[in-house]
Design a protein around this motif. Structure first.
Motif, PDB file in Angstrom:
ATOM      1  N   THR A  92       0.578  -1.079   0.552  1.00 42.49           N
ATOM      2  CA  THR A  92       0.317   0.220  -0.309  1.00 42.49           C
ATOM      3  C   THR A  92       1.159   1.029   0.309  1.00 42.49           C
ATOM      4  O   THR A  92       0.408   1.673  -0.846  1.00 42.49           O
ATOM      5  N   GLU A 133      -5.763  -0.546   2.555  1.00 40.45           N
ATOM      6  CA  GLU A 133      -6.937  -0.282   1.296  1.00 40.45           C
ATOM      7  C   GLU A 133      -7.621   0.861   1.311  1.00 40.45           C
ATOM      8  O   GLU A 133      -7.719   1.400   0.371  1.00 40.45           O
ATOM      9  N   LEU A 240      -1.679  -5.639  -4.370  1.00 40.88           N
ATOM     10  CA  LEU A 240      -2.369  -4.963  -2.086  1.00 40.88           C
ATOM     11  C   LEU A 240      -3.389  -6.481  -1.939  1.00 40.88           C
ATOM     12  O   LEU A 240      -3.956  -6.744  -2.478  1.00 40.88           O
TER      13      LEU A 240
END
Length: 247
Positions: A92, A133, A240
């Motif tokens: 991230t 996220e 991710l």
């Protein structure tokens, strides 16, 4: 020429010769700056560890024709250890840095809002108090706003009719009403666009109550909108990890 000082986020670095590195810095007053850090790969370097990606530093630079030269560096905040220790936070954080570099524009073009937003996002990722996220999505939405690319979320991107609307089209500019909806528009699940509005406003209680599948779809809209404007994919987004929502 005189040396100058600035606060900076270290965006990336790569090797130069046998002992040096070139570091890319997102500075508060001077935008993107690329500088040579001499001797930082040698054992016992005075400031090698302070110039790793994710570091937030106070740096002194001497201007050069192609690259500036780092002459002093002091750590302001240490984000790297907490970010690098966790794969989800690391990927991230990499997406934040990659996006910041892409959106900063030309070298030395001041981008104080983007600099502050990037430091704030890394600080939040390192703290680990919220799903990483979601921090990224909030960062991307606000960064696109600074670049003039913010998606329409609560009104039609084409006719400005107030929403909520249930279709989204990247090339049209975001949410679209039933009358303006182009062919190929996506149909996000209920709550997805409202989630993006809450992310922009920092309404975290609303954000974290949204089910994981809706979060995932909303993240996909943000990524698609950004990459359409950049006209290229971000290398880091496919890596991710997503944090499951609490039951």
């Amino acid at each position: 020429m005189r040396s100058y000082r600035d606060e900076a986020v270290v965006v990336r670095q790569h090797k130069l010769g046998e002992a040096d590195r070139i570091v890319t810095l997102l500075t508060r007053r001077h935008g993107l700056v690329r500088a040579v850090a001499k001797g930082v790969r040698r054992t016992g370097s005075r400031f090698g560890a302070r110039l790793e990606p994710f570091a937030y530093v106070d740096v002194q630079l001497y201007p050069g024709r192609t690259f500036d030269t780092v002459t002093q560096v002091h750590t302001v905040e240490a984000f790297a250890a907490d970010i690098v220790a966790d794969y989800g936070r690391y990927t991230t954080g990499c997406a934040v840095l990659e996006t910041a570099e892409r959106l900063a524009g030309e070298e030395r073009a001041p981008a104080p809002k983007l600099h502050a937003l990037t430091a704030s996002a890394l600080r939040a990722i390192a703290a680990g108090e919220r799903p990483h996220e979601l921090i990224l999505d909030a960062f991307l939405l606000r960064a696109m706003g600074f670049a003039g690319w913010a998606p329409a979320l609560d009104e039609c991107a084409k006719c400005a009719t107030p929403g909520p609307h249930r279709a989204f089209h990247v090339a049209a500019g975001g949410a679209v009403c039933v009358h303006c909806r182009p062919p190929g528009s996506s149909s996000p699940p209920e709550g997805a666009l409202e989630l993006l509005v809450a992310l922009l406003r920092g309404e975290w209680e609303k954000v974290e109550a949204v089910p994981a599948p809706v979060r995932t779809r909303a993240s996909g809209l943000v990524a698609a909108h950004l990459q359409w404007h950049l006209e290229r994919r971000l290398r880091t987004l496919p890596l991710l990890e997503r944090t499951p929502a609490a039951p």
